[in-house]
Design a protein around this motif. Structure first.
Motif, PDB file in Angstrom:
ATOM      1  N   LYS A 150       0.824  -1.210   0.000  1.00 44.90           N
ATOM      2  CA  LYS A 150       0.000   0.000   0.000  1.00 44.90           C
ATOM      3  C   LYS A 150       0.860   1.262   0.000  1.00 44.90           C
ATOM      4  O   LYS A 150       0.611   2.209  -0.745  1.00 44.90           O
ATOM      5  CB  LYS A 150      -0.915  -0.013   1.224  1.00 44.90           C
ATOM      6  CG  LYS A 150      -1.834   1.190   1.341  1.00 44.90           C
ATOM      7  CD  LYS A 150      -2.704   1.085   2.584  1.00 44.90           C
ATOM      8  CE  LYS A 150      -3.611   2.307   2.749  1.00 44.90           C
ATOM      9  NZ  LYS A 150      -4.446   2.206   3.976  1.00 44.90           N
ATOM     10  N   GLY A 151       1.891   1.271   0.836  1.00 49.69           N
ATOM     11  CA  GLY A 151       2.755   2.435   0.913  1.00 49.69           C
ATOM     12  C   GLY A 151       3.522   2.673  -0.372  1.00 49.69           C
ATOM     13  O   GLY A 151       3.616   3.805  -0.859  1.00 49.69           O
TER      14      GLY A 151
ATOM     15  N   GLN B  31       2.703   1.741  -3.332  1.00 48.05           N
ATOM     16  CA  GLN B  31       1.770   2.158  -4.378  1.00 48.05           C
ATOM     17  C   GLN B  31       1.472   3.652  -4.273  1.00 48.05           C
ATOM     18  O   GLN B  31       1.312   4.331  -5.299  1.00 48.05           O
ATOM     19  CB  GLN B  31       0.477   1.354  -4.290  1.00 48.05           C
ATOM     20  CG  GLN B  31      -0.467   1.574  -5.464  1.00 48.05           C
ATOM     21  CD  GLN B  31       0.176   1.204  -6.788  1.00 48.05           C
ATOM     22  OE1 GLN B  31       0.724   0.105  -6.947  1.00 48.05           O
ATOM     23  NE2 GLN B  31       0.137   2.118  -7.762  1.00 48.05           N
ATOM     24  N   LYS B  32       1.403   4.169  -3.056  1.00 48.02           N
ATOM     25  CA  LYS B  32       1.225   5.606  -2.876  1.00 48.02           C
ATOM     26  C   LYS B  32       2.363   6.373  -3.545  1.00 48.02           C
ATOM     27  O   LYS B  32       2.147   7.387  -4.216  1.00 48.02           O
ATOM     28  CB  LYS B  32       1.193   5.971  -1.382  1.00 48.02           C
ATOM     29  CG  LYS B  32      -0.080   5.618  -0.646  1.00 48.02           C
ATOM     30  CD  LYS B  32       0.033   6.097   0.801  1.00 48.02           C
ATOM     31  CE  LYS B  32      -1.193   5.741   1.627  1.00 48.02           C
ATOM     32  NZ  LYS B  32      -1.037   6.206   3.035  1.00 48.02           N
ATOM     33  N   THR B  33       3.585   5.889  -3.344  1.00 52.47           N
ATOM     34  CA  THR B  33       4.752   6.539  -3.922  1.00 52.47           C
ATOM     35  C   THR B  33       4.704   6.494  -5.440  1.00 52.47           C
ATOM     36  O   THR B  33       4.947   7.500  -6.117  1.00 52.47           O
ATOM     37  CB  THR B  33       6.042   5.874  -3.409  1.00 52.47           C
ATOM     38  OG1 THR B  33       6.098   6.001  -1.983  1.00 52.47           O
ATOM     39  CG2 THR B  33       7.277   6.518  -4.005  1.00 52.47           C
TER      40      THR B  33
ATOM     41  N   ASP C 135       2.028   6.153  -7.331  1.00 52.54           N
ATOM     42  CA  ASP C 135       0.921   7.006  -7.787  1.00 52.54           C
ATOM     43  C   ASP C 135       1.320   8.477  -7.783  1.00 52.54           C
ATOM     44  O   ASP C 135       0.940   9.239  -8.692  1.00 52.54           O
ATOM     45  CB  ASP C 135      -0.308   6.801  -6.899  1.00 52.54           C
ATOM     46  CG  ASP C 135      -0.957   5.441  -7.082  1.00 52.54           C
ATOM     47  OD1 ASP C 135      -0.657   4.766  -8.081  1.00 52.54           O
ATOM     48  OD2 ASP C 135      -1.766   5.051  -6.214  1.00 52.54           O
ATOM     49  N   ASP C 136       2.082   8.883  -6.783  1.00 55.42           N
ATOM     50  CA  ASP C 136       2.540  10.279  -6.731  1.00 55.42           C
ATOM     51  C   ASP C 136       3.457  10.601  -7.905  1.00 55.42           C
ATOM     52  O   ASP C 136       3.349  11.659  -8.523  1.00 55.42           O
ATOM     53  CB  ASP C 136       3.271  10.550  -5.414  1.00 55.42           C
ATOM     54  CG  ASP C 136       2.320  10.723  -4.248  1.00 55.42           C
ATOM     55  OD1 ASP C 136       1.160  11.112  -4.477  1.00 55.42           O
ATOM     56  OD2 ASP C 136       2.728  10.471  -3.106  1.00 55.42           O
TER      57      ASP C 136
ATOM     58  N   LYS D  15       7.423  14.887  -0.422  1.00 56.16           N
ATOM     59  CA  LYS D  15       6.275  14.271   0.245  1.00 56.16           C
ATOM     60  C   LYS D  15       6.733  13.049   1.030  1.00 56.16           C
ATOM     61  O   LYS D  15       7.585  12.287   0.569  1.00 56.16           O
ATOM     62  CB  LYS D  15       5.217  13.858  -0.781  1.00 56.16           C
ATOM     63  CG  LYS D  15       3.948  13.285  -0.138  1.00 56.16           C
ATOM     64  CD  LYS D  15       2.905  12.888  -1.171  1.00 56.16           C
ATOM     65  CE  LYS D  15       1.675  12.326  -0.481  1.00 56.16           C
ATOM     66  NZ  LYS D  15       0.659  11.845  -1.466  1.00 56.16           N
TER      67      LYS D  15
ATOM     68  N   ASN E 220       5.516   9.568   2.357  1.00 49.09           N
ATOM     69  CA  ASN E 220       4.483   8.539   2.254  1.00 49.09           C
ATOM     70  C   ASN E 220       4.733   7.496   3.325  1.00 49.09           C
ATOM     71  O   ASN E 220       5.857   7.014   3.491  1.00 49.09           O
ATOM     72  CB  ASN E 220       4.508   7.872   0.875  1.00 49.09           C
ATOM     73  CG  ASN E 220       3.812   8.702  -0.177  1.00 49.09           C
ATOM     74  OD1 ASN E 220       2.832   9.388   0.113  1.00 49.09           O
ATOM     75  ND2 ASN E 220       4.314   8.676  -1.404  1.00 49.09           N
TER      76      ASN E 220
ATOM     77  N   ALA F 234       2.829   4.062   5.482  1.00 49.10           N
ATOM     78  CA  ALA F 234       1.791   3.126   5.904  1.00 49.10           C
ATOM     79  C   ALA F 234       2.468   2.346   7.024  1.00 49.10           C
ATOM     80  O   ALA F 234       3.681   2.443   7.188  1.00 49.10           O
ATOM     81  CB  ALA F 234       1.392   2.210   4.749  1.00 49.10           C
TER      82      ALA F 234
END
Length: 232
Positions: A43-44, A46-48, A50-51, A215, A217, A219
């Motif tokens: 999850k973490g 994927q956030k990176t 996506d950014d 940023k 990120n 999780a």
């Protein structure tokens, strides 16, 4: 290259061509055969990713630029970049198994359009000149001085943008007995490092790059500082 660095690099290569590949291939897939810690890392990360995709979406004439995914893993970033219509992409990783898996995923999705170059390569041996260079969650394998050298090397490869992410040094993380507790698997054999943000930024600054975006990120069990640099 010092003997310790050679040994460490060999350990990383061996790990990601063996048990490490099996573990991280599951994490960066849709497999349910992972534990809670690994799910949070997925999850973490994927956030990176996506950014980064959101940054690149705003680049003018993005499909006409050349890109390098340095330390591609199993293609978590390369695939969404190709979905944006990018035509020129170099994909590199220290692990031949990771490169094989990335190529397999890209071909299965029918995204092998344009000019894609796959290369099994240590980060410090990477060559070329690209409009945009991205290196996500790779510096965890480098101590601070070496990571700063790698940032400068990647700056030399970039004509416009450099995007990196790394596990940031914080007092809270510093008191942990073993940084490996942040990552999956009791059999993890590679070293892991947290890095001081100021050192990374100064290294890029010396090469004529400025910070555009930053940023954090996170999780549970995943901490990554994402920085976008632009050549001045």
């Amino acid at each position: 290259m010092t003997s310790n660095k050679i040994i460490e690099k060999s350990e990383v290569r061996e790990y990601f061509n063996g048990t490490g590949f099996e573990r991280w291939n599951k994490i960066y897939s849709k497999s349910d055969e992972i534990n809670t810690v690994q799910k949070n890392i997925r999850k973490g990360h994927q956030k990176t990713v996506d950014d980064v995709v959101s940054y690149i979406k705003n680049y003018p004439e993005l499909t006409k630029k050349s890109y390098c995914d340095a330390g591609c893993g199993v293609g978590s970033l390369s695939i969404p970049l190709l979905r944006l219509g990018i035509k020129e992409l170099q994909v590199s990783d220290i692990s031949s198994e990771m490169i094989k898996e990335t190529k397999k995923r890209i071909n299965e999705l029918g995204l092998n359009q344009g000019k894609i170059k796959y290369e099994v390569c240590d980060l410090e041996k990477l060559k070329g000149l690209f409009d945009v260079v991205v290196c996500l969650d790779v510096f965890i394998h480098y101590p601070q001085p070496v990571a700063e050298e790698m940032v400068q090397h990647l700056c030399d490869l970039s004509k416009e943008k450099l995007i990196v992410s790394f596990a940031p040094y914080t007092p809270v993380l510093a008191v942990l007995k073993n940084i490996g507790k942040l990552f999956p698997g009791p059999s993890k054999t590679t070293r892991a490092y947290t890095l001081k943000e100021k050192g990374i930024i100064n290294a890029a600054k010396e090469k004529g790059f400025k910070v555009v975006k930053k940023k954090l990120n996170q999780a549970p069990f995943y901490f990554s500082k994402l920085i976008e640099f632009e050549k001045i």
